[in-house]
Design a protein around this motif. Structure first.
Motif, mmCIF file in Angstrom:
data_model
loop_
_atom_site.group_PDB
_atom_site.id
_atom_site.type_symbol
_atom_site.label_atom_id
_atom_site.label_comp_id
_atom_site.label_asym_id
_atom_site.label_seq_id
_atom_site.Cartn_x
_atom_site.Cartn_y
_atom_site.Cartn_z
ATOM 1 N N ALA B 209 0.814 -1.221 0.000
ATOM 2 C CA ALA B 209 0.000 0.000 0.000
ATOM 3 C C ALA B 209 0.841 1.262 0.000
ATOM 4 C CB ALA B 209 -0.914 -0.003 1.231
ATOM 5 N N GLY B 210 2.088 1.186 0.476
ATOM 6 C CA GLY B 210 2.909 2.387 0.535
ATOM 7 C C GLY B 210 3.959 2.283 1.613
ATOM 8 N N CYS B 211 4.365 3.424 2.128
ATOM 9 C CA CYS B 211 5.355 3.401 3.207
ATOM 10 C C CYS B 211 5.026 4.455 4.256
ATOM 11 C CB CYS B 211 6.788 3.561 2.685
ATOM 12 S SG CYS B 211 7.218 5.219 2.149
ATOM 13 N N ILE B 212 5.495 4.172 5.458
ATOM 14 C CA ILE B 212 5.392 5.097 6.590
ATOM 15 C C ILE B 212 6.818 5.272 7.061
ATOM 16 C CG2 ILE B 212 4.379 5.529 8.870
ATOM 17 C CD1 ILE B 212 2.244 3.395 8.216
ATOM 18 N N SER B 213 7.426 6.395 6.696
ATOM 19 C CA SER B 213 8.869 6.491 6.833
ATOM 20 C C SER B 213 9.307 7.810 7.462
ATOM 21 C CB SER B 213 9.508 6.362 5.448
ATOM 22 O OG SER B 213 10.887 6.624 5.529
ATOM 23 N N ALA B 214 10.271 7.702 8.374
ATOM 24 C CA ALA B 214 10.842 8.851 9.077
ATOM 25 C C ALA B 214 11.143 10.002 8.134
ATOM 26 C CB ALA B 214 12.124 8.421 9.788
ATOM 27 N N THR B 215 11.867 9.692 7.044
ATOM 28 C CA THR B 215 12.342 10.750 6.164
ATOM 29 C C THR B 215 11.226 11.394 5.346
ATOM 30 O OG1 THR B 215 13.041 8.928 4.759
ATOM 31 C CG2 THR B 215 14.769 10.086 5.958
ATOM 32 N N ALA B 216 10.023 10.831 5.414
ATOM 33 C CA ALA B 216 8.880 11.518 4.798
ATOM 34 C C ALA B 216 8.608 12.854 5.489
ATOM 35 C CB ALA B 216 7.638 10.634 4.828
ATOM 36 N N ASN B 217 9.169 13.059 6.674
ATOM 37 C CA ASN B 217 9.068 14.360 7.327
ATOM 38 C C ASN B 217 9.799 15.461 6.565
ATOM 39 O OD1 ASN B 217 7.767 14.557 10.162
ATOM 40 N ND2 ASN B 217 8.841 12.565 10.213
ATOM 41 N N VAL B 218 10.857 15.077 5.844
ATOM 42 C CA VAL B 218 11.701 16.094 5.216
ATOM 43 C C VAL B 218 11.786 15.931 3.700
ATOM 44 C CG1 VAL B 218 13.094 16.519 7.286
ATOM 45 C CG2 VAL B 218 13.773 14.685 5.707
ATOM 46 N N ASN B 219 11.346 14.789 3.198
ATOM 47 C CA ASN B 219 11.472 14.497 1.761
ATOM 48 C C ASN B 219 10.162 13.931 1.203
ATOM 49 O OD1 ASN B 219 12.937 14.327 -0.644
ATOM 50 N ND2 ASN B 219 13.632 12.220 -0.233
ATOM 51 N N PRO B 220 9.015 14.501 1.634
ATOM 52 C CA PRO B 220 7.731 13.855 1.314
ATOM 53 C C PRO B 220 7.399 13.840 -0.174
ATOM 54 C CG PRO B 220 7.376 16.023 2.311
ATOM 55 C CD PRO B 220 8.840 15.714 2.450
ATOM 56 N N ALA B 221 7.684 14.932 -0.880
ATOM 57 C CA ALA B 221 7.248 15.014 -2.275
ATOM 58 C C ALA B 221 7.929 13.955 -3.135
ATOM 59 C CB ALA B 221 7.521 16.418 -2.827
ATOM 60 N N LYS B 241 17.290 7.684 -6.122
ATOM 61 C CA LYS B 241 17.412 9.007 -5.500
ATOM 62 C C LYS B 241 16.948 8.972 -4.042
ATOM 63 C CE LYS B 241 16.390 12.844 -7.816
ATOM 64 N NZ LYS B 241 15.633 13.783 -8.701
ATOM 65 N N LEU B 242 15.848 8.294 -3.817
ATOM 66 C CA LEU B 242 15.356 8.181 -2.436
ATOM 67 C C LEU B 242 16.379 7.483 -1.552
ATOM 68 C CD1 LEU B 242 11.580 7.184 -2.745
ATOM 69 C CD2 LEU B 242 12.597 9.461 -2.510
ATOM 70 N N ASP B 243 17.014 6.464 -2.109
ATOM 71 C CA ASP B 243 17.988 5.703 -1.318
ATOM 72 C C ASP B 243 19.154 6.589 -0.882
ATOM 73 O OD1 ASP B 243 16.416 3.495 -1.649
ATOM 74 O OD2 ASP B 243 17.695 2.524 -3.141
ATOM 75 N N ARG B 244 19.587 7.466 -1.802
ATOM 76 C CA ARG B 244 20.703 8.343 -1.432
ATOM 77 C C ARG B 244 20.310 9.278 -0.289
ATOM 78 N NH1 ARG B 244 21.586 8.228 -7.038
ATOM 79 N NH2 ARG B 244 20.527 10.203 -7.387
ATOM 80 N N THR B 245 19.086 9.798 -0.364
ATOM 81 C CA THR B 245 18.619 10.682 0.716
ATOM 82 C C THR B 245 18.547 9.922 2.030
ATOM 83 O OG1 THR B 245 17.271 11.808 -0.929
ATOM 84 C CG2 THR B 245 16.805 12.283 1.381
ATOM 85 N N GLY B 292 25.979 18.705 4.364
ATOM 86 C CA GLY B 292 25.478 17.627 3.519
ATOM 87 C C GLY B 292 24.191 18.009 2.812
ATOM 88 N N LEU B 293 23.301 18.675 3.511
ATOM 89 C CA LEU B 293 22.029 19.075 2.899
ATOM 90 C C LEU B 293 22.267 20.020 1.733
ATOM 91 C CD1 LEU B 293 19.733 19.674 6.024
ATOM 92 C CD2 LEU B 293 19.464 17.893 4.293
ATOM 93 N N ARG B 294 23.237 20.914 1.898
ATOM 94 C CA ARG B 294 23.495 21.891 0.829
ATOM 95 C C ARG B 294 24.199 21.248 -0.372
ATOM 96 N NH1 ARG B 294 21.946 26.760 2.511
ATOM 97 N NH2 ARG B 294 21.968 27.192 4.734
ATOM 98 N N GLU B 295 24.981 20.200 -0.098
ATOM 99 C CA GLU B 295 25.743 19.564 -1.178
ATOM 100 C C GLU B 295 24.936 18.531 -1.960
ATOM 101 O OE1 GLU B 295 29.239 17.962 0.605
ATOM 102 O OE2 GLU B 295 30.231 19.910 0.767
ATOM 103 N N LEU B 296 24.067 17.852 -1.225
ATOM 104 C CA LEU B 296 23.309 16.773 -1.865
ATOM 105 C C LEU B 296 22.379 17.329 -2.929
ATOM 106 C CD1 LEU B 296 22.112 14.328 0.916
ATOM 107 C CD2 LEU B 296 23.239 13.707 -1.213
ATOM 108 N N VAL B 297 22.254 16.582 -4.012
ATOM 109 C CA VAL B 297 21.292 16.970 -5.037
ATOM 110 C C VAL B 297 20.135 15.968 -4.980
ATOM 111 C CG1 VAL B 297 20.878 17.352 -7.485
ATOM 112 C CG2 VAL B 297 23.125 17.850 -6.487
#
Lengths: 309, 309
Positions: B209-221, B241-245, B292-297
């Motif tokens: 059905a989907g995922c319930i994931s911590a990083t959805a707080n900061v990378n939801p879109a 891309k999601l994996d790298r984040t 890291g946040l500023r460098e990551l694409v």
């Protein structure tokens, strides 16, 4: 006057439930009175009390009931450590205001692998928020269940920061080396309790204060006898007898076995109930327990003579 | 009308605290609105919400605040599983009465090694005591932290006994074999969510059905984008891309890192606070995160453009 710190034998008092699985304050008070009569003090809301299966409101209500029923609060060391800071503060404050002789405090136990700095911050916040000189905290180290240990450096930091408040520790690690390390400290009037009477003689020989043990619910007089006579010639023999009793109970799921045993003592099957997720003893295990209790020769109450309370 | 079960991406919404470490309902509502705008739904009171550092009263008050602030309760899947039966019933009932689309339910997590029968009895008692047809329970399997797993036979027994109520599961075991075993069942309309977007594409390919994931707080879109496009040619690339984040965030203590990241997005340092026993990021780690946040694409909000709420 400074508060006298605990010593001796404490029972993590098992909690009776009624048919609706609500805590039964009357039966609890009866059991507490019997334990006191046998020389044990009252660590209500311990692991064996199913404390973490009770809400904070239920625990506050039970404490009030015990006080109303005439249990001396100075004999009470309620467990007050919850996962949430605010719950721990609320329950601890209530215990202090009621005049409890101390509290037994689990670390917050949901998050695993937390840093000592975080645990220190938790206990510090609790102490500062409760803000009562009378507060006496006994730390509760039980890594097999809480899965959050209290390291020796953390305990040392708490004791040296709050020497008037951090009064002792219950070591339920089952690791004698850890208990010995705690006993070898020279912290002023720090009280070390082992979490099983199997270590009682050794604990007393190394300067400990006593034990807080599950089986003190059903075998309090004999455990107290060793505590009171640990410097006598009888001590080794008394320890061996305690060990046999302990080993007997360790064959069973402990909480259900303690409750079934008390239901036999008191001739009161109501005592057998546990709250989910725990289960009562199966019919087979109950039969095995009953047979074993009748066959074993140790200083337990005679079943036919005793009624709790 | 039957309640529509959840699907998609849910964030275990991080919980802001004010200077007194009280939960900040206003900031929480702002963050919830932003998450909804990005396609995520709201698993408030999850592990990453520090839910177990909040009292039941605090959680009830926060739910009420979210409803008052206009958050659609049907988008809410609050965590309601506590150690105590009575706490779990109280919080779950409140969530249902408020109209929440479902609840995410931890097993009682203090006692370890409990039998499946005992866990079944716990969930059964909760379902019967809440006594609401509208109740939709998503089980929460997170053995690394709760240390109390939900076995496949237990889940099967719950689903077959309460097919209208036991609606799905979040699998945070990190063990794909377990997720795959859950996905291979043919239970009617049972919703399986992985606990990390690292497994999102595989979960969707196997009927999840989907995922319930911590990083959805900061990378939801971006997570939502994969969920919506898992059957397209882009899917593998989006997953990578999601994996790298995800890997970036996994270098840090997760909850503190999520909060620090949101404090950057929102230009609001208030967001950095955690409740003990957790700790905020050290200065070194905060610097490393920022760099890291500023460098990551990756598809994250541009820091200078975004303000939460």
């Amino acid at each position: 006057l400074p508060i006298e710190r605990f010593s001796g034998v404490l029972a993590p008092v098992i909690t009776p439930f009624d048919k609706q699985l609500n805590p039964d304050g009357g039966r609890l008070a009866n059991h507490c009175r019997w334990l006191l009569s046998q020389g044990a003090k009252l660590a209500v809301f311990g692991t064996n009390s199913e404390a973490n299966s009770l809400s904070v409101e239920e625990k506050i209500h039970l404490l009030d009931t015990l006080a109303e029923q005439g249990i001396d609060p100075r004999q009470l060391m309620p467990g007050t450590g919850c996962c949430a800071l605010t719950d721990t503060v609320r329950l601890t404050r209530h215990a202090v205001e009621l005049g409890c002789g101390g509290v037994l405090m689990l670390p917050p136990f949901y998050y695993k692998g937390v840093a000592d700095d975080g645990l220190f911050a938790f206990f510090s916040e609790v102490i500062q928020r409760v803000g009562e000189d009378r507060l006496q905290i006994y730390l509760y180290h039980i890594p097999p269940i809480a899965q959050v240990p209290l390291s020796l450096p953390l305990v040392e930091r708490l004791v040296s920061t709050y020497p008037e408040t951090v009064a002792g520790i219950k070591d339920s690690s089952g690791d004698w080396r850890n208990t010995a390390a705690l006993l070898s400290q020279d912290w002023d009037d720090f009280r070390v309790f082992c979490g099983s009477e199997s270590f009682l003689l050794a604990t007393m020989q190394h300067g400990g204060a006593g034990c807080i043990s599950a089986t003190a619910n059903v075998n309090p007089a004999a455990i107290h006898q060793l505590w009171a006579n640990w410097q006598t010639d009888q001590a080794e023999t008394l320890q061996q007898k305690l060990d046999r009793t302990r080993q007997f109970f360790q064959q069973f799921p402990m909480i259900a076995a303690l409750k079934a045993t008390l239901s036999l003592y008191a001739n009161d099957s109501e005592w057998r109930r546990v709250r989910p997720p725990l289960l009562p003893l199966s019919a087979d295990l109950l039969e095995k327990l009953l047979t074993g209790l009748r066959e074993l020769v140790f200083d337990m109450p005679r079943l036919e003579e005793f009624t709790a309370g």
